[in-house]
Design a protein around this motif. Structure first.
Motif, PDB file in Angstrom:
ATOM      1  N   LEU A   7      -6.622  53.739 -43.201  1.00 53.78           N
ATOM      2  CA  LEU A   7      -7.132  54.984 -43.754  1.00 53.78           C
ATOM      3  C   LEU A   7      -7.327  56.023 -42.650  1.00 53.78           C
ATOM      4  O   LEU A   7      -7.062  57.215 -42.855  1.00 53.78           O
ATOM      5  CB  LEU A   7      -8.453  54.740 -44.491  1.00 53.78           C
ATOM      6  CG  LEU A   7      -9.114  55.955 -45.135  1.00 53.78           C
ATOM      7  CD1 LEU A   7      -8.156  56.696 -46.052  1.00 53.78           C
ATOM      8  CD2 LEU A   7     -10.366  55.534 -45.910  1.00 53.78           C
ATOM      9  N   TYR A   8      -7.764  55.587 -41.498  1.00 58.43           N
ATOM     10  CA  TYR A   8      -7.942  56.537 -40.385  1.00 58.43           C
ATOM     11  C   TYR A   8      -6.632  57.238 -40.035  1.00 58.43           C
ATOM     12  O   TYR A   8      -6.635  58.427 -39.691  1.00 58.43           O
ATOM     13  CB  TYR A   8      -8.516  55.830 -39.158  1.00 58.43           C
ATOM     14  CG  TYR A   8      -8.651  56.771 -37.978  1.00 58.43           C
ATOM     15  CD1 TYR A   8      -9.599  57.787 -37.992  1.00 58.43           C
ATOM     16  CD2 TYR A   8      -7.799  56.654 -36.876  1.00 58.43           C
ATOM     17  CE1 TYR A   8      -9.703  58.676 -36.927  1.00 58.43           C
ATOM     18  CE2 TYR A   8      -7.903  57.536 -35.803  1.00 58.43           C
ATOM     19  CZ  TYR A   8      -8.857  58.541 -35.833  1.00 58.43           C
ATOM     20  OH  TYR A   8      -8.950  59.421 -34.787  1.00 58.43           O
ATOM     21  N   GLU A   9      -5.526  56.531 -40.128  1.00 56.17           N
ATOM     22  CA  GLU A   9      -4.241  57.147 -39.823  1.00 56.17           C
ATOM     23  C   GLU A   9      -3.963  58.317 -40.757  1.00 56.17           C
ATOM     24  O   GLU A   9      -3.300  59.283 -40.376  1.00 56.17           O
ATOM     25  CB  GLU A   9      -3.125  56.109 -39.914  1.00 56.17           C
ATOM     26  CG  GLU A   9      -3.139  55.095 -38.782  1.00 56.17           C
ATOM     27  CD  GLU A   9      -3.052  55.759 -37.411  1.00 56.17           C
ATOM     28  OE1 GLU A   9      -2.174  56.639 -37.230  1.00 56.17           O
ATOM     29  OE2 GLU A   9      -3.858  55.405 -36.527  1.00 56.17           O
ATOM     30  N   GLU A  10      -4.481  58.247 -41.984  1.00 58.51           N
ATOM     31  CA  GLU A  10      -4.307  59.344 -42.939  1.00 58.51           C
ATOM     32  C   GLU A  10      -5.255  60.503 -42.639  1.00 58.51           C
ATOM     33  O   GLU A  10      -4.972  61.650 -42.979  1.00 58.51           O
ATOM     34  CB  GLU A  10      -4.549  58.849 -44.362  1.00 58.51           C
ATOM     35  CG  GLU A  10      -3.604  57.749 -44.818  1.00 58.51           C
ATOM     36  CD  GLU A  10      -3.937  57.269 -46.223  1.00 58.51           C
ATOM     37  OE1 GLU A  10      -4.495  58.075 -46.997  1.00 58.51           O
ATOM     38  OE2 GLU A  10      -3.661  56.100 -46.539  1.00 58.51           O
ATOM     39  N   LEU A  11      -6.404  60.187 -42.016  1.00 61.83           N
ATOM     40  CA  LEU A  11      -7.455  61.185 -41.820  1.00 61.83           C
ATOM     41  C   LEU A  11      -7.421  61.854 -40.461  1.00 61.83           C
ATOM     42  O   LEU A  11      -7.996  62.935 -40.295  1.00 61.83           O
ATOM     43  CB  LEU A  11      -8.835  60.527 -41.998  1.00 61.83           C
ATOM     44  CG  LEU A  11      -9.125  59.849 -43.334  1.00 61.83           C
ATOM     45  CD1 LEU A  11     -10.472  59.133 -43.262  1.00 61.83           C
ATOM     46  CD2 LEU A  11      -9.121  60.859 -44.466  1.00 61.83           C
ATOM     47  N   ARG A  12      -6.766  61.245 -39.500  1.00 61.97           N
ATOM     48  CA  ARG A  12      -6.909  61.674 -38.115  1.00 61.97           C
ATOM     49  C   ARG A  12      -6.447  63.100 -37.859  1.00 61.97           C
ATOM     50  O   ARG A  12      -6.865  63.736 -36.884  1.00 61.97           O
ATOM     51  CB  ARG A  12      -6.177  60.711 -37.183  1.00 61.97           C
ATOM     52  CG  ARG A  12      -4.684  60.681 -37.332  1.00 61.97           C
ATOM     53  CD  ARG A  12      -4.070  59.583 -36.457  1.00 61.97           C
ATOM     54  NE  ARG A  12      -4.504  59.690 -35.070  1.00 61.97           N
ATOM     55  CZ  ARG A  12      -4.318  58.757 -34.159  1.00 61.97           C
ATOM     56  NH1 ARG A  12      -3.718  57.621 -34.496  1.00 61.97           N
ATOM     57  NH2 ARG A  12      -4.709  58.937 -32.926  1.00 61.97           N
ATOM     58  N   GLY A  13      -5.623  63.658 -38.737  1.00 63.17           N
ATOM     59  CA  GLY A  13      -5.178  65.038 -38.549  1.00 63.17           C
ATOM     60  C   GLY A  13      -6.192  66.073 -38.982  1.00 63.17           C
ATOM     61  O   GLY A  13      -6.043  67.259 -38.697  1.00 63.17           O
ATOM     62  N   SER A  14      -7.258  65.635 -39.673  1.00 65.69           N
ATOM     63  CA  SER A  14      -8.263  66.579 -40.157  1.00 65.69           C
ATOM     64  C   SER A  14      -9.188  67.020 -39.026  1.00 65.69           C
ATOM     65  O   SER A  14      -9.661  66.201 -38.238  1.00 65.69           O
ATOM     66  CB  SER A  14      -9.097  65.927 -41.265  1.00 65.69           C
ATOM     67  OG  SER A  14     -10.212  66.742 -41.594  1.00 65.69           O
ATOM     68  N   ARG A  15      -9.491  68.296 -38.967  1.00 66.35           N
ATOM     69  CA  ARG A  15     -10.383  68.814 -37.923  1.00 66.35           C
ATOM     70  C   ARG A  15     -11.830  68.369 -38.145  1.00 66.35           C
ATOM     71  O   ARG A  15     -12.654  68.463 -37.220  1.00 66.35           O
ATOM     72  CB  ARG A  15     -10.315  70.332 -37.878  1.00 66.35           C
ATOM     73  CG  ARG A  15     -10.831  71.027 -39.133  1.00 66.35           C
ATOM     74  CD  ARG A  15     -10.709  72.533 -39.014  1.00 66.35           C
ATOM     75  NE  ARG A  15     -11.232  73.203 -40.198  1.00 66.35           N
ATOM     76  CZ  ARG A  15     -11.248  74.524 -40.345  1.00 66.35           C
ATOM     77  NH1 ARG A  15     -10.764  75.298 -39.376  1.00 66.35           N
ATOM     78  NH2 ARG A  15     -11.743  75.069 -41.433  1.00 66.35           N
TER      79      ARG A  15
END
Length: 423
Positions: A388-396
């Motif tokens: 899930l982190y891989e999906e979220l890591r682009g969020s500021r």
């Protein structure tokens, strides 16, 4: 095989908070402009509910002080519907757990589960019940937090209007409002019942509080009864705009370390987990969570496990901590028996989490979208699975606070405590 988890912080929330509570209270009091003569020589009942509101002890203590300064005789009285098991002793214990005792706030604390019928409203003819304690007071002050309610959405939800209709209404009023709401809706019934009460109770003013997304006091607003409705509408709108959500809309497994009445009226905030389970109320569109596992019940719940029915799995420890009479009373009074049902009970935390993963229809458990939170009040600092982190890591808004690590259990299969509290 459990997926590895990464501790993150979600910065996407309202951080505004009050730095100096005493100064903020004074400014709100001065802006109220209440004539002290309205309290002089009178017994003033200060209605306090059962919620764990930030700085509630200080707010109650300062309100007691203002009544005394004006020459009034302050009393705290329990206004919590069926909470505390609907008994005087239970209410006393709940208030004491919040730091509301005579020694701490400077005024006697009165509790009673007895109510009586006060009359009927005009528009719909709703019966209105009130605590027998109200007969002892000459005037009233109301203290409550304005927030989103766990069971419905409207222009007003939780606040001083609800404190009157359900809180001061006691066990009978609580059950009455919830029963009527199945037909006419909570907002309509609460506002109409509260309007009747304001016509029949000499309410001097209300202390309306709001909290930011991490439940720190961010507003103290004092208003006279004529302004309650519009003030609640405005404050609730602000709260909704600044709320925090879980970082993903689609979650395979949500791990909840603890739930309880001191966290939410339904044990877990239904707006956070996306489940309500109340007849006549629509389920939230998001988030969509396949499985929820609850691993603990807070001490402040006093055994009331209402909301456990919103989970899919729990443990033997939670079962043994539950006061079934208190849970059932709350479930019946709130017309939400599904929230009082017990989910599948496993022997240990490890077993419960394994069952949640096994039943989440996953092709690859290590790629599961898993979220772990301390409770639904504290979701800024949390854990997410590596996938899930891989999906979220682009969020500021998302900040990683560590490396991916496996879930750790003790030799009895209990999940080791997480590291929470970053703000």
């Amino acid at each position: 095989m459990f997926p590895k988890m990464i501790r993150i912080h979600n910065h996407g929330y309202n951080r505004e908070r009050i730095g100096d509570v005493q100064q903020a209270y004074k400014e709100s009091w001065d802006s109220l402009g209440l004539d002290p003569g309205k309290m002089k020589g009178k017994k003033i009942g200060i209605a306090v509910g059962s919620r764990g509101i930030d700085q509630i002890q200080a707010i109650v203590r300062m309100t007691v002080g203002k009544v005394k300064e004006a020459g009034g005789e302050p009393y705290i009285f329990a206004a919590m519907g069926s909470h505390g098991g609907g008994t005087a002793q239970g209410q006393q214990e709940v208030l004491a757990s919040l730091g509301i005792t005579q020694e701490e706030v400077g005024a006697p604390v009165l509790c009673s589960g007895e109510t009586k019928l006060w009359g009927w409203t005009g528009p719909h003819g709703y019966p209105v019940y009130g605590s027998v304690l109200c007969d002892q007071f000459d005037a009233f002050v109301l203290i409550n937090r304005v927030k989103m309610h766990t069971d419905f959405e409207d222009v007003t939800e939780s606040g001083v209007l609800k404190l009157m209709a359900i809180g001061i209404g006691g066990p009978a009023g609580c059950q009455n409002v919830h029963a009527l709401a199945l037909k006419d809706g909570y907002g309509t019934v609460i506002r109409e019942t509260a309007a009747f009460m304001m016509e029949h109770l000499p309410v001097l003013f209300g202390v309306l509080l709001t909290e930011n997304a991490v439940h720190r006091l961010d507003c103290i607003c004092m208003r006279e009864p004529a302004d309650f409705l519009e003030t609640e509408k405005a404050l609730l709108s602000k709260v909704k705009q600044g709320r925090m959500k879980l970082p993903a809309e689609q979650i395979d497994v949500l791990i909840v370390d603890e739930m309880g009445k001191d966290i939410s009226g339904s044990g877990m905030d239904t707006k956070v987990i996306g489940r309500v389970c109340v007849t006549g109320q629509a389920e939230p569109a998001s988030p969509q969570i396949t499985r929820i596992a609850v691993l603990g019940l807070t001490e402040g719940s006093h055994g009331n496990a209402i909301g456990i029915g919103l989970a899919d799995f729990t443990t033997k420890d939670v079962l043994e901590q539950t006061d079934f009479a208190a849970t059932a009373k709350n479930a019946v009074a709130s017309m939400a028996p599904a929230q009082g049902k017990f989910p599948c009970v496993l022997r240990t935390d490890r077993d419960a989490l394994q069952a949640a993963l096994d039943t989440a229809a996953l092709e690859d458990p290590e790629a599961a979208r898993v979220v772990r939170i301390r409770n639904t009040n504290q979701i800024a600092d949390l854990y997410v699975s590596a996938a899930l982190y891989e999906e979220l890591r682009g969020s500021r808004d998302i900040e990683a606070l560590g490396e991916a690590e496996p879930l750790a259990f003790d030799d009895r299969g209990r999940l080791l405590p997480g590291q929470y509290g970053h703000e």
